[in-house]
Scaffold this active site. Sequence first.
Site, PDB file in Angstrom:
ATOM      1  CB  CYS A 170     111.015  33.069 -57.681  1.00 54.33           C
ATOM      2  SG  CYS A 170     110.588  32.775 -55.963  1.00 54.33           S
ATOM      3  CG  ASP A 173     116.621  28.690 -55.956  1.00 52.43           C
ATOM      4  OD1 ASP A 173     115.837  29.650 -56.067  1.00 52.43           O
ATOM      5  OD2 ASP A 173     116.511  27.644 -56.629  1.00 52.43           O
ATOM      6  CE1 TYR A 197     115.853  29.157 -47.940  1.00 52.90           C
ATOM      7  CE2 TYR A 197     117.998  29.976 -48.656  1.00 52.90           C
ATOM      8  CZ  TYR A 197     116.914  30.034 -47.801  1.00 52.90           C
ATOM      9  OH  TYR A 197     116.901  30.976 -46.813  1.00 52.90           O
ATOM     10  CD  GLN A 231     114.198  26.093 -61.027  1.00 51.66           C
ATOM     11  OE1 GLN A 231     113.412  26.950 -61.394  1.00 51.66           O
ATOM     12  NE2 GLN A 231     114.957  26.240 -59.954  1.00 51.66           N
ATOM     13  CG  ASP A 269     115.420  22.039 -49.547  1.00 52.16           C
ATOM     14  OD1 ASP A 269     115.445  22.780 -50.549  1.00 52.16           O
ATOM     15  OD2 ASP A 269     114.361  21.780 -48.918  1.00 52.16           O
TER      16      ASP A 269
END
Length: 350
Positions: free
Chosen positions: A310, A283, A213, A185, A234
Amino acid sequence: MELQVTDVAFGGKGVARTNGKAAFVPYVIDGETVSASITREHKKFLEAELESIVTASPHRVEPRCPYFGRCGGCVYQHIDYEHQLALKWRQVKETLRRIGGLKEPPMRPLIPSPIEYEYRNRITVHVRDGVVGFFRRESNKLLDIERCPIALNEVNAQLAELREGRPRDGHYTLRAGVGSRVFTQANDAVAAAMLDLVDRLLGPATGTLIDTYCGAGFFSKRLRGRFGKVIGIDWDQHAIAVAREDANENEVYVAADVEAELGPRLRSIGPPSDEGNRAVIVDPPATGLNKTIVETLMEHQPTQLIYVSCNPATLARDLAVLKKSFGIDSITPLDMFPQTAEIECVAHLK
Ligand SMILES: C[S@@+](CC[C@H](N)C(=O)[O-])C[C@H]1O[C@@H](n2cnc3c(N)ncnc32)[C@H](O)[C@@H]1O
């Protein structure tokens, strides 16, 4: 022509109406009257460039960056921070209404960034023919950048070092702290607030958590103490290797495509039972979830679903389908990237 700006749309452009069409103008603020010239005419809308401000908004401030207006990175440095937050909150709500078909989206207050500049702990710069910098606005040409005021000083020190070394053409990710090749992040304070939020939203959940993810396990590491089992998925092998390094006995990390792995994993843990509920975190990248993943979630119905997004547009598109099987409890926007058009959101579904 003179335009009355009524809104600022997701992406950062001001919206005005002229001759029955919407006109989009960058670097303006709702409530302003501006003089603009039309640069492109489309069937349904116009694109315009700002010539001068006729009546300025009380929210107008001096941009701090000398590259603002030319660099493709920031779009809101001319707007005071409080108003940036109000605009982003409204943009999420409108997007959820328009694309998500949610009449009254259950919006929570936006979580701001405590730091408005000098917050980015990593930047990616590009090098081409001796130019070191970012892409210019709406262009694939590079703008030479000596310093980026939204990045941490440590990152800017690395940029200065890179520039001095006359690097070869390519992309360079500069990070504060120990270097890592995996996704992290970009704003530490807002990332911490996001963890607190997800933790709070999940409440007393205890059963199995599937963190899709998962990257290097950003969410799993925080939540592993209170779930019986945590499964992270992931496809980035490096990220999975990092996640495995300090894994407890109840954590499993799988290097796989979420599309292939989520269904079998949900099937194998079975329906919610007395041992606890099942929570899933998604995510995904800006493209959102694909159809198969949405269908898998609807088929297996985890007790709780946390959708970290996002991109409000793909979040809204996916919620339009997911709402048929889930109740949408809350949507919380977070300002991970002050001065830019980006908006992070956490949606909580049950
Ligand atoms: C927005 S990042 C989130 C990472 C992590 N949740 C975090 O907060 O640090 C998206 C992650 O999705 C992974 N990814 C993208 N598409 C994927 C797919 N189809 N299957 C598995 N992983 C995928 C990327 O490798 C990346 O780590």
